[in-house]
Design a protein around this motif. Structure first.
Motif, PDB file in Angstrom:
ATOM      1  N   ILE A 136       0.615  -5.657  -5.600  1.00 17.08           N
ATOM      2  CA  ILE A 136       1.967  -5.839  -5.475  1.00 17.08           C
ATOM      3  C   ILE A 136       2.234  -6.732  -4.345  1.00 17.08           C
ATOM      4  CG2 ILE A 136       3.929  -4.372  -4.570  1.00 17.08           C
ATOM      5  CD1 ILE A 136       2.421  -1.923  -5.800  1.00 17.08           C
ATOM      6  N   GLU A 139       0.804  -1.271  -0.072  1.00 19.27           N
ATOM      7  CA  GLU A 139       0.010   0.007  -0.098  1.00 19.27           C
ATOM      8  C   GLU A 139       0.802   1.162   0.126  1.00 19.27           C
ATOM      9  OE1 GLU A 139      -3.135   0.217  -0.713  1.00 19.27           O
ATOM     10  OE2 GLU A 139      -3.036  -1.909  -0.976  1.00 19.27           O
ATOM     11  N   GLN A 190       0.931   6.977  -6.773  1.00 18.25           N
ATOM     12  CA  GLN A 190      -0.200   8.045  -6.726  1.00 18.25           C
ATOM     13  C   GLN A 190       0.072   9.117  -6.892  1.00 18.25           C
ATOM     14  OE1 GLN A 190      -3.043   7.027  -7.875  1.00 18.25           O
ATOM     15  NE2 GLN A 190      -3.565   4.936  -7.325  1.00 18.25           N
ATOM     16  N   ASP A 206      -2.281  -3.449  -9.978  1.00 19.17           N
ATOM     17  CA  ASP A 206      -3.554  -3.797  -9.348  1.00 19.17           C
ATOM     18  C   ASP A 206      -2.713  -4.519  -7.996  1.00 19.17           C
ATOM     19  OD1 ASP A 206      -5.557  -2.782 -11.001  1.00 19.17           O
ATOM     20  OD2 ASP A 206      -6.284  -4.519 -11.395  1.00 19.17           O
ATOM     21  N   VAL A 262      -0.473   2.249 -12.161  1.00 15.36           N
ATOM     22  CA  VAL A 262      -0.315   1.735 -10.951  1.00 15.36           C
ATOM     23  C   VAL A 262      -0.829   0.300 -10.861  1.00 15.36           C
ATOM     24  CG1 VAL A 262      -1.229   1.985  -8.471  1.00 15.36           C
ATOM     25  CG2 VAL A 262      -0.856   4.246 -10.037  1.00 15.36           C
ATOM     26  N   LYS A 270       2.169   1.686  -3.643  1.00 15.76           N
ATOM     27  CA  LYS A 270       0.889   2.175  -4.278  1.00 15.76           C
ATOM     28  C   LYS A 270       0.809   3.660  -4.002  1.00 15.76           C
ATOM     29  CE  LYS A 270      -1.981  -1.864  -5.267  1.00 15.76           C
ATOM     30  NZ  LYS A 270      -3.273  -2.404  -5.307  1.00 15.76           N
TER      31      LYS A 270
END
Length: 557
Positions: free
Chosen positions: A528, A504, A511, A526, A524, A507
């Motif tokens: 990781i 997270e 972002q 879906d 990005v 990501k």
């Protein structure tokens, strides 16, 4: 397409053929007393090197090797391998460089397919040979290599072997008159692996190797794309010599009688020692090896400001480029294929780009390079039509030049497919700028088609490499009901960030670039998944086939 191994020279020809022996002859003309060394075990000058090359040719002749025969070599990067690079082709035989990272079954296929007659093998690789020895169909003689001879230790030669390399060289004559023959005669062969089927045998003539060397001279000594001056520079490969002729640099360095350092088995501490003590200035390797070196303890206490490193095999990410530049390492990118001998492009910074701050140079240094001299490249779409070189339009890279393989040995149809429409098809999707920079987007089979966009897995890996704590990443696409395909990533963290960085947080970092307009939302991933290791191929590239398999099991579990 001809697959004739040996072409006699016509008696009426008065032109000097372009042979590997011509490159070798240059090494004695100007600086014959410069050194070639192996680890901290062996040193010689070019006079001694030429004598050893001729001794090896005599040794092989005495063991029945004739023009057109194939000799297989299993060794670490060494002075012995360099001797094989010259002795075997110069006598009219064919050098088969064995990829020791292949499976025994694959090696068996390659050796039988190439019809190897004699094998020269380091004792470290005997388990590989022993696993397949009984199934080899053409091998008649085996010569053992051992480093123990340099340390006054006993060498045990297995039953049935001819003997040990150094001992045999000592008894051979150092007088050998290398013959003339047609320059289109085969000089080398090796095998390239794909995702399906058996390895494919590529082959190169004396003329092709000569012309590739001239291309390198023009680009790095003339245009100084990666400046190399034999009077000041010291060369050390950190690419296996079995990998596409070590990208052609051993032939170049020998022709120029530059000082050469061969590190043998890759050991980070020894590589660092050789770098500093022997004042190495030029190397080349895959990203994995450079990552290994720059993560050595004490690396920041060493002055690496004169070290130039060419990265190939896999993309040079911006994260790795920045880490190298921060240590003073001048890092460059190169691009090519096994089928192209291999150089198609190298980083070349023009006058304006060379004056940019390092942070701005990274954008150029991580491209696949500028098109090399004497190489013709065209982008083509699926219909075979030319795509403009505007820096944005994508197409498959197709190439022509003086040093491309003619095809695949004993596989005429696959060779014709490689060269369909008169261009060699690389399978790589790229853009080319008006000023000749190549920007690789992806392999044709790895491009992710998401929401009507072509998303480059290499571009996503590049952005992931710049996220704090990320050491390495691999991105693959998976089917998605809504978007067609979506990217998914495997990520390896730097040791100090394990437990502190999560999928997270990665990501979230990406972002931020989406919000800033630097990348679009399709980039990005879906999913990781953080892992301890990412699968690699036998030459250190990301193994996307295996990654897809592992990623699929992780997603479905």
């Amino acid at each position: 397409m001809t697959t004739t191994k040996l072409i006699p020279r016509t008696a009426s020809s008065q032109e000097q053929p372009l042979l590997v022996k011509t490159l070798l002859a240059q090494s004695l003309k100007y600086e014959p007393h410069r050194e070639i060394l192996y680890r901290d075990l062996f040193r010689m000058n070019y006079v001694e090197f030429n004598q050893r090359v001729r001794r090896l040719a005599n040794l092989l002749t005495d063991e029945g090797v004739k023009p057109g025969d194939t000799v297989a070599v299993f060794d670490w990067d060494s002075h012995r391998y360099l001797e094989c690079f010259f002795a075997i082709p110069c006598m009219g035989a064919i050098l088969h460089t064995i990829n020791v990272r292949l499976s025994p079954a694959q090696i068996l296929y390659c050796m039988n397919h190439a019809e190897d007659k004699v094998v020269i093998i380091h004792e470290d690789f005997l388990p590989l040979l022993n696993a397949i020895k009984s199934q080899l169909t053409t091998v008649e003689k085996i010569i053992l290599i051992s480093d123990n001879v340099y340390q006054n230790q006993e060498v045990t030669v297995p039953d049935g072997f001819v003997g040990e390399y150094e001992s045999l060289l000592k008894t051979a004559s150092d007088h050998y008159d290398f013959p003339d023959f047609d320059e289109n005669t085969w000089a080398t062969t090796f095998y390239t692996t794909g995702t399906t089927g058996n390895p494919k045998g590529v082959y190169f003539s004396h003329r092709q190797l000569f012309m590739h060397t001239m291309g390198l001279v023009t680009y790095i000594c003339g245009y100084e794309a990666v400046p190399f001056h034999p009077n000041n520079d010291v060369y050390m490969p950190i690419t296996p010599l079995f990998h596409v002729h070590a990208w052609g640099f051993p032939l170049l360095a020998t022709m120029l009688s530059a000082k050469q350092v061969y590190p043998g088995r890759y050991e980070p501490d020894l590589i660092l020692k050789l770098l500093t003590e022997e004042k190495v200035t030029l190397s080349h390797c895959v990203p994995t090896i450079l990552t290994m070196v720059i993560n050595c303890p004490g690396i920041k206490q060493v002055d690496l400001s004169r070290w130039k490193v060419i990265i190939g095999g896999s993309a040079l990410t911006k994260g790795l480029a920045k880490a190298a530049l921060e240590l003073g390492i001048q890092v460059y990118a190169g691009y090519g294929l096994s089928e192209t001998a291999p150089i198609l492009s190298l980083t070349y910074l023009n006058d304006a780009e060379r004056d940019l701050p390092f942070d701005e140079q990274v954008e150029f240094r991580t491209r696949a390079g500028r098109i090399a001299p004497f190489v013709d490249i065209q982008l083509q779409n699926d219909e075979g039509e030319a795509v403009p070189h505007d820096g944005h339009s994508l197409g498959e890279l197709t190439v022509r030049g003086s040093w491309m393989t003619q095809g695949y040995y004993k596989e005429t149809e696959r060779g014709e497919e490689l060269w369909r429409s008169g261009w060699m098809h690389t399978g790589d999707v790229a853009a080319i700028t008006p000023d000749n920079w190549i920007i690789i987007a992806d392999r044709t089979k790895d491009v992710i088609k998401s929401g009507g966009e072509w998303v480059s897995s290499l571009a996503i890996e590049n952005w992931l490499s710049q996220v704090e704590g990320v050491a390495e990443s691999a991105v693959v696409g998976f089917p998605d009901e809504k978007w067609g395909e979506r990217p998914n990533a495997l990520v390896v963290l730097k040791p100090d960030f394990v437990g502190n960085v999560t999928a997270e947080t990665i990501k979230t970092a990406l972002q931020v670039h989406v919000a800033n307009g630097e990348i679009n939302k399709w980039y990005v991933p879906d999913r990781i998944v953080i892992v301890t290791e990412i699968p690699k191929t036998s030459v250190g590239k990301l193994d996307k086939k295996k990654i897809r398999s592992e990623m699929k099991s992780l997603i479905l579990s």
